[in-house]
Every structure is written in structure tokens, then in C-alpha cells.
Design a protein around this motif. Sequence first.
Motif, PDB file in Angstrom:
ATOM      1  N   UNK A 195       0.802  -1.234   0.000  1.00 53.29           N
ATOM      2  CA  UNK A 195       0.000   0.000   0.000  1.00 53.29           C
ATOM      3  C   UNK A 195       0.834   1.283   0.000  1.00 53.29           C
ATOM      4  N   UNK A 196       2.007   1.246   0.657  1.00 49.76           N
ATOM      5  CA  UNK A 196       2.831   2.459   0.692  1.00 49.76           C
ATOM      6  C   UNK A 196       3.362   2.788  -0.696  1.00 49.76           C
ATOM      7  N   UNK A 201       3.093   6.023  -5.822  1.00 47.56           N
ATOM      8  CA  UNK A 201       2.928   6.031  -7.273  1.00 47.56           C
ATOM      9  C   UNK A 201       1.619   6.696  -7.673  1.00 47.56           C
ATOM     10  N   UNK A 202       0.573   6.453  -6.914  1.00 48.75           N
ATOM     11  CA  UNK A 202      -0.726   7.047  -7.238  1.00 48.75           C
ATOM     12  C   UNK A 202      -0.688   8.557  -7.074  1.00 48.75           C
ATOM     13  N   UNK A 207      -0.805  13.831  -9.592  1.00 47.60           N
ATOM     14  CA  UNK A 207      -0.326  15.196  -9.361  1.00 47.60           C
ATOM     15  C   UNK A 207       0.730  15.631 -10.368  1.00 47.60           C
ATOM     16  N   UNK A 208       0.712  15.033 -11.536  1.00 40.18           N
ATOM     17  CA  UNK A 208       1.635  15.450 -12.590  1.00 40.18           C
ATOM     18  C   UNK A 208       1.522  16.939 -12.910  1.00 40.18           C
ATOM     19  N   UNK A 209       0.297  17.536 -12.947  1.00 44.66           N
ATOM     20  CA  UNK A 209       0.221  18.979 -13.206  1.00 44.66           C
ATOM     21  C   UNK A 209       0.959  19.818 -12.163  1.00 44.66           C
ATOM     22  N   UNK A 326       8.506   7.266 -11.939  1.00 43.39           N
ATOM     23  CA  UNK A 326       7.295   6.880 -11.204  1.00 43.39           C
ATOM     24  C   UNK A 326       6.064   6.899 -12.106  1.00 43.39           C
ATOM     25  N   UNK A 327       5.984   7.872 -13.006  1.00 46.44           N
ATOM     26  CA  UNK A 327       4.834   7.942 -13.902  1.00 46.44           C
ATOM     27  C   UNK A 327       4.799   6.757 -14.849  1.00 46.44           C
TER      28      UNK A 327
END
Length: 446
Positions: A195-196, A201-202, A207-209, A326-327
Amino acid sequence: MSIDDVAVMRPGGPVDRSRMFVASGALGVAILLVVVQVVASTQGFQGPLESLFHDYVLTPKSASVPWAGLALAMVGLTNRHRVVALSAAAGIDVVVAAARYLSGGPLTVGNGATWVLTAVGVYAAVRWTGDQRRGALQGVGLGALLILATKFGDAWLQVTIMAGPMVLDEYAQLADHALGSPSWHLGQFVDALGPVGYGILHWVYIELPVAAIAVAVYQLRNGWPSHYLVRTFLLIGLVGPVFYVLFPVVGPIFAFGTEGQGFQVSDYWPNLVPTPDFAPEPMSFDSVTPRNCMPSLHTAWALALFIHSRQGAWWLRLGGTFWLVCTLTATLGFGYHYGVDLVAGAVLCLTIESALRDPERGWGWFRVRLVGGGALVLAGLLLSYRYLAVPMGRFPEVSGPLVLGALAAISLGFYATFFARPDTALARWGSGAKAAVTDVLAAPTR
């Protein structure tokens, strides 16, 4: 008075043409938003103008996008005006968020940023003059365009559903076999992170913007350069979604996993790598899942962020690398994309960036070959995924290197043209063609 001054003041001069271009662009954006809103209203989904209305007086769809737009607007203001604007936006957000929460609504922000962004634009247009007015309006316009682009993008996802009742995931998955079905392997890797790891990653993925605004603000801290990240981001967001209609794909977790709502082929993503099916067919899908996989715009945006962070401070370069890695991991590991989507997204990014980067160099063969070559490679990839998926799946040892080789060729040309160390053989190869063409054009005729 100089000749240049006369040219600027003369009707039809550079300033008039610039104003006409801006006015035409603003009118085009307004018409597009109205058209999409009409379609949305008739089809029963939220349109861009309705979503914008929510940002003003109801619950904003995004808490970060209005603040990202306001952050861009701050570039055109003085420090004193920045403090006033940001303080006012924060204060309004606290009051409105508290009132909304106490009345039973969600605890979110964004209204204050939208209000202040609008107020700064109106105030600058009415009260300021000269460079102060021009800089403020340029920043406000850029921030507003970012917000409107996200509103349009959200509505366009619904358009992809209406335009693509049949999806091509079986073709994309078969073509992806040439790359070793990376989404399945990364999906197992993300599951193993727990989960961490998933949470990190989520957060990076959604939050790429915010990361893009951090890079853009760094680039714009000393004024307006000839090229900066937001230009690439907006053009990717304008061009990329067109392909969603041409190549509708929903992604592994929907077409081959648990999120297919009964329309999936089978529930075996990511634990069971599928055996290639050499008889792919378009498959009907639900009316709620966007067809927004091909190409991967998250990949295109993350790569653009990485490229623009290369010329920043060490922490910016490190952040750009972290966000890209990460993306890409999340994009595949969450089951949102196939590997072939990522390749197409990277080629799209490099093609658009090649058209925009170093505008002072003009358009020579060095740029034409990159943009034209990138467009041809992107078209070739998409056509291959659709019409050559079977041979790609049958002969992955040939098709896989060809797909990755095409991306490598575009990447090498881009690096040689814009990033290679000056006076090296690679740099001369990257720009030598331009010089050769220039010499030929400049040579006297006989």
C-alpha cells in the motif's frame, strides 16, 4: 522616431498582427468551449463551462488545477502583488471550504484561486498600462488556458466514449506482446510494493500537473523565455486526444482485468500473462470508460517535464527524473496502458517538443526532419498496432526491436539537435544539415 517604431505603430504592423492573433485564438477557444458544452448538455454529461461554473460557486472538480493556474499568473506580477493575490486566494479558500464542509459538502479548495485569477485579469485590464499590464495579462491568460484545457480534456473523454463504442484492445495487447507485455509484469511489481508504494505512485500519477507547474515556475522566474514547459504541455493536450477517437483503447485493467464491468475478455491482469490471440477483433465496451490509452499522454507529459528539467538546478533535474520513472511505472503498473501506448506517447512528445524548442533557430532541415520524421513514425506505429498486430505478435524478436529502434532513432535525433555538447560530432550531425542548407541558399547564383 525609428523605422521599427513606425512599423509597430502602423496599422497592420507587428503589434496589430499580434493582437489579432491573440483575439482570434481567444475567439476560437470560446467557440470550441461553447460547442463542447452544447454537446455535453444534449448528451447528459458535464461540459467545460458547467465545470467552470462549479469552480466559481460550487465544488471545484480539482483542487490543484485552479491553484496551478493562479501560480502561472503570478509570473507576470510584482512580489507585492503576488503576496496580496495569494493571501486573498488562500483566505477565500479557507472560508468557502469551511462553509462547504460545515454544510455537509466535501472538504476541498480551489474557489479562491479561481476568483483571484479572474480578479487579477480584470484589474490588470482596467487599471494597469504598459509592460505591467502586458505581463499580468500574459500570465493570467496562460493560467486560464491551463484551467480551460483541463475542462475541455475532461469533456473530451466523454466524446471518446460516444465515438468509440468498439475498442481495439485485442490489437494493442497483441502488438504489446512484441515488447514482452510489460503492463502485466509491472502490475505484479506494483502489487509487491504494498500500500505504501502504491500510494506514492498514485500520488505522483495524479499530481503530474503540480510537478509541471513547479518546473514552469522555475523556468519563468526571471521573465518569459522563448520556450517553456507549459507550451509543450498544452499542445500535447490539444493534439494527443485526437488519437483517442482514431484508436479507441481502454487499457489492460479494463479489457483484461477486474475493472471491465463484464465487458472484459477475461479477469487475468496482472497475474496471468495472456497467450497471444492471433485472431483479434474490435470488442464492444461499456459507456462509462474513456478510450484514452493510445497514445499515453501521461508518458508524453512526464517526458516533457523530464526534458525541461534538464537545464535546471540539481534538485529540479532529480525531481524530473523521479516523476518520469514513477509515472511510467504507475502508467503500466496500474494497468492503465500497454507498453506500445508508452512508445507512441514518447514519440508524440518528442515530435511536438521538436517543433517548439529553440524557436529563435527558425525552421530549417534540422527541425523539419525531426517533426516530419516523428509524425511519420507515430503514424507508422499506430497503423502497425492496428493492421500488423498479428505479425508483430507472431515475431516479437523482430517487431519488438523495430518498435524500440524507431523510438531510439527519434530520441537520438532530438538529443543531437538540441542537447549534444557543442563542437562534437553528434552536435554537428544534429545541426549540420541546417548549416548545409543555409550555405546553399546563401550561395550566389551563376
